[in-house]
Write a protein that holds these residues in place. Structure first.
Motif, short mmCIF file in Angstrom:
data_model
loop_
_atom_site.label_atom_id
_atom_site.label_comp_id
_atom_site.label_asym_id
_atom_site.label_seq_id
_atom_site.Cartn_x
_atom_site.Cartn_y
_atom_site.Cartn_z
N LEU A 18 -4.70 5.78 -8.41
CA LEU A 18 -3.75 6.89 -8.29
C LEU A 18 -3.09 7.20 -9.64
N PHE A 19 -2.67 6.14 -10.33
CA PHE A 19 -2.06 6.35 -11.66
C PHE A 19 -3.10 6.89 -12.64
N GLY A 20 -4.32 6.36 -12.57
CA GLY A 20 -5.39 6.85 -13.43
C GLY A 20 -5.69 8.31 -13.18
N THR A 21 -5.68 8.73 -11.91
CA THR A 21 -5.89 10.14 -11.56
C THR A 21 -4.82 11.01 -12.18
N LEU A 22 -3.58 10.55 -12.13
CA LEU A 22 -2.47 11.29 -12.72
C LEU A 22 -2.68 11.46 -14.23
N VAL A 23 -3.02 10.38 -14.91
CA VAL A 23 -3.22 10.42 -16.36
C VAL A 23 -4.41 11.30 -16.72
N VAL A 24 -5.50 11.14 -15.98
CA VAL A 24 -6.72 11.90 -16.25
C VAL A 24 -6.47 13.40 -16.10
N ASN A 25 -5.72 13.77 -15.06
CA ASN A 25 -5.42 15.20 -14.85
C ASN A 25 -4.51 15.76 -15.93
N ILE A 72 6.52 -1.98 -13.67
CA ILE A 72 5.38 -1.14 -14.10
C ILE A 72 4.69 -0.54 -12.88
N PHE A 73 4.47 -1.37 -11.86
CA PHE A 73 3.84 -0.87 -10.63
C PHE A 73 4.72 0.19 -9.95
N LEU A 74 6.01 -0.10 -9.85
CA LEU A 74 6.92 0.84 -9.18
C LEU A 74 7.00 2.16 -9.94
N MET A 75 7.07 2.07 -11.26
CA MET A 75 7.15 3.29 -12.07
C MET A 75 5.89 4.13 -11.91
N SER A 76 4.74 3.48 -11.87
CA SER A 76 3.49 4.23 -11.70
C SER A 76 3.44 4.90 -10.32
N ILE A 77 3.93 4.18 -9.29
CA ILE A 77 3.96 4.75 -7.94
C ILE A 77 4.91 5.94 -7.88
N ILE A 78 6.07 5.81 -8.53
CA ILE A 78 7.05 6.92 -8.57
C ILE A 78 6.45 8.14 -9.24
N LEU A 79 5.75 7.94 -10.35
CA LEU A 79 5.12 9.06 -11.06
C LEU A 79 4.05 9.73 -10.21
N VAL A 80 3.30 8.92 -9.45
CA VAL A 80 2.28 9.48 -8.56
C VAL A 80 2.92 10.31 -7.47
N ILE A 81 3.98 9.78 -6.86
CA ILE A 81 4.69 10.52 -5.81
C ILE A 81 5.28 11.81 -6.36
N LYS A 82 5.81 11.73 -7.57
CA LYS A 82 6.41 12.91 -8.20
C LYS A 82 5.38 14.00 -8.44
N ASN A 83 4.13 13.58 -8.64
CA ASN A 83 3.04 14.55 -8.88
C ASN A 83 2.07 14.57 -7.69
#
Length: 693
Positions: A18-25, A72-83
């Protein structure tokens, strides 16, 4: 344990995807070509490495590292939810995920048929690192083989946060489920395996997407898939996937893929991603440091030769070198703080210079680029000249015979986790190498095929990967593990790109079809052959082997009994004189007097005619067969108890298969041991005693 390991692996892979998808996009236009799970996990690992640098250097509590990982895990999850509006699961991505899951299950099943090979490899060293750090208040500062606590941080091992990542995962599992009296090493082994196989699969499948616009048939793509897979079906890929050294090839592939994306897009923002990928590479292995440096230096000169004049490109590049600069500082600082500080200061100045270069006009840029191009040729010439003078003195002591230009061509597989590319030890390797070099030659000959990217690879070869510079590079940069540098080329992404070139010369539908079938069949045959190798005998499990624990059932039962005894005892770090080679890899907070490294090294003494280091080691060293000569003296079993007290051991672990001779009788060694110790536990294979004091 399997259920917990599977759940942990799925959670980490899901967050990474999920985090990788966010970064890739956000960073990549052709986002379907980028392996999302690999990108996500390695970026998260790269961030974790930066926290590790600080926490380990300052010798802070390991709880802070666990909190960092959770954050780090929580921050990545928050960023995914935000996007959340991003398309995370397209039809194409779901297909790739299914392929990866199927392939992961196949490879995991293959792994279950092989052991860790403790008698031949450093398996115990790394399992010990992980399990010890999971239970320690500080990270590092101990001998992984013996468990003896020291004061100094070992830069070569203690900053490899790949292992600390799994230590913190185990610490979390232990705290959540209250697993105090059982060994959690199997979680590390199984989670790492599942993740490695999945990310390897993803890289293999995604790399093929870069060939879709090159008019290669589906059968051709399948043949390239099996050809590339051939290089990753070795014993260390299947059995030792919990080594950071095995993982580093996947990080290198992700780095080279990211640079490929930059070269095709010219978007400087992509370079910032290298900051965390270089960091992840160093996290996996200390040899990842010089590999990252080789790639970074070559990439810098690529920018020079392509006449980049945008200061933002150079500034982002300078920032991406931060983990390399930090590790350089830490390594040099252990020798000289002054020199380390000067080097890091120079790095900061270079960052500022890159930022200030926006004030340069075209004429000034032209002069600067011309000087840097000249410097490239000067550096290569310097490497070549110094190599000539040091070619016969590359390595000291027992390694001196490896010195010389032919070190570049040596057989690497016997002494390191690498492949042989120039010489072959069997027919299968010879066939693989012939095909490999034919592909290399075609790749070079097809001038227009990946012309831009080929320049980068050429610069890497000229600077670091050729026999004329090998003496210098090996002596001053890589030492004996120079061959690991070849993984800059031999990784899933680059191998796929190179293999694609062969189909540009195989013209005609029928010929293409025939060639694809031949390459597929040859690759499958070689994959089958490659699974049997020089080290195979060390990987064959016994009848009692449990693939879930990667040891025998009797060993796992023994280890859990020892953990419970240690937890209930008054000893802070009990000393255990053990005849079990893998003990330290499964039990934290102990010291072993006869460690895995000594266990493996002792047979070499039989040819040296030397005395035993101590009487207790001579008596307790487990011979492969009765009467096996190791040291000059024969073990004096009558003196067993005196030897036990001399060793200052608190506990003994005895292999019940070992016997000694008394008069005309062959008696179990446990008969001697029980004269000065009290039995705590035994099963069919092992006995555990507490020394009477």
């Amino acid at each position: 344990m399997t259920l917990i390991s599977s759940c942990v692996a799925i959670i980490i892979l899901s967050i990474s995807y999920l985090f990788g998808t966010l970064v890739v996009n956000k960073f990549f236009s052709n986002n379907y070509q980028v392996p999302r799970t690999a990108m996500g996990f390695f970026l998260l690992l790269g961030v974790f490495q930066f926290f590790s640098f600080l926490i380990i250097y300052l010798k802070l509590d390991s709880v802070l590292l666990m909190i960092s990982l959770i954050a780090i895990f929580l921050m990545s999850i928050i960023l995914v939810i935000k996007n959340r509006r991003l398309e995370y699961f397209s039809k194409m991505e779901v297909q790739y995920l299914l392929f990866c899951i199927i392939f992961t299950l196949i490879l995991f099943a293959m792994m279950s048929l092989q052991t860790q090979g403790e008698k031949a490899f450093d398996s115990v060293h790394y399992t010990s690192m992980v399990i010890e750090n999971s239970a320690s208040s500080k990270i590092g500062g101990f001998s992984a083989f013996s468990g003896i606590i020291g004061n100094d941080i070992n830069v070569q091992y203690d900053y490899q946060s790949f292992y600390h990542f799994f230590s913190m995962i185990i610490k979390l599992v232990r705290n959540i489920f209250g697993f105090e009296n059982i060994s959690l090493t199997p979680i590390y082994l199984n989670v790492s395996a599942i993740m490695y196989f999945f990310i390897l699969s993803e890289l293999l499948f995604k790399s093929l997407t870069y060939l879709k616009n090159k008019n290669i048939s589906k059968l051709g793509l399948l043949s390239i898939f099996f050809w590339t897979l051939l290089f990753f079906m070795n014993y260390f890929n299947i059995s030792l996937n919990f080594f950071g050294n095995t993982w580093k090839t996947l990080v290198i592939a992700t780095i080279m893929l990211s640079i490929y994306q930059f070269i095709n897009s010219k978007d400087y923002k992509k370079i910032y991603i290298l900051t965390f990928l270089f960091s992840a590479l160093i996290a996996c292995s200390s040899s990842g440091f010089f590999i990252a440096a080789f790639i970074a230096i070559s990439f810098f000169f690529y920018l020079i030769f392509k006449n980049y004049k945008d200061y933002r490109t150079y500034f982002s590049f300078a920032v991406s070198c931060l983990p390399i600069a930090i590790f350089t500082f830490l390594y040099i600082e252990s020798i000289s703080m002054l020199v380390a500080t000067i080097i890091f200061t120079v790095y900061i100045i270079l960052i500022l210079f890159a930022l200030l270069s926006k004030k340069l006009n075209d004429k000034q840029w032209d002069i600067l680029l011309k000087l840097l191009k000249i410097s490239f040729y000067g550096i290569v010439l310097f490497f070549v000249i110094i190599s000539y003078f040091v070619s016969n003195t590359m390595f000291p002591g027992v390694d001196a015979h490896f010195s010389g230009y032919d070190f570049f061509f040596r057989i690497n597989s016997v002494g390191d986790m690498t492949l042989n590319y120039f010489q072959s030890i069997n027919f299968s390797e010879m066939i693989r190498n012939i095909i490999f070099w034919v592909m290399i030659l075609v790749f070079i000959a097809k001038i227009e095929y990946e012309r831009e990217y080929k320049l980068l690879l050429l610069l890497i070869v000229l600077l670091f990967l050729n026999p004329f510079v090998t003496p210098f590079v090996a002596k001053y940069m890589t030492y004996m593990v120079y061959s690991r540098s070849f993984e800059i080329i031999v990784n899933p992404f680059i191998l796929t790109i190179i293999a694609g070139s062969i189909f540009s010369v195989v013209v005609g539908k029928k010929i293409n079809y025939f060639f694809s079938i031949i390459l597929t069949l040859v690759s499958i045959y070689l994959i089958y052959q490659i699974t049997t190798n020089y080290y195979s005998t060390y990987l064959i499990p016994t009848s009692d082997y449990n693939s879930e624990y990667r040891i025998t059932n009797n060993e796992y039962e023994l280890y859990n009994e020892i953990i419970q005894e240690v937890n209930e005892s008054s000893f802070e770090r009990p000393k255990i004189l053990s005849q079990n080679i893998g003990l330290k890899g499964y039990i934290p907070r102990i010291e072993v007097l006869l460690d895995a490294n000594q266990y493996r090294s002792a047979p070499a003494y039989s040819d040296l005619n030397v005395d035993a280091p101590s009487e207790w080691m001579n008596i307790f060293y487990p011979r492969d067969f009765y009467g096996q000569k190791v040291w000059n003296e024969e073990p004096d079993f009558k003196n067993t108890c005196n030897a036990v007290y001399e060793s200052k051991a608190d506990y003994l672990v005895i292999d019940k298969a070992i016997t000694y001779q008394e008069d005309e009788l062959y008696l179990p060694f446990t008969f001697k041991v029980r004269e000065c110790s009290t039995k705590i536990f035994e099963n069919n294979d092992w006995a555990f005693y507490k020394v009477n004091k």
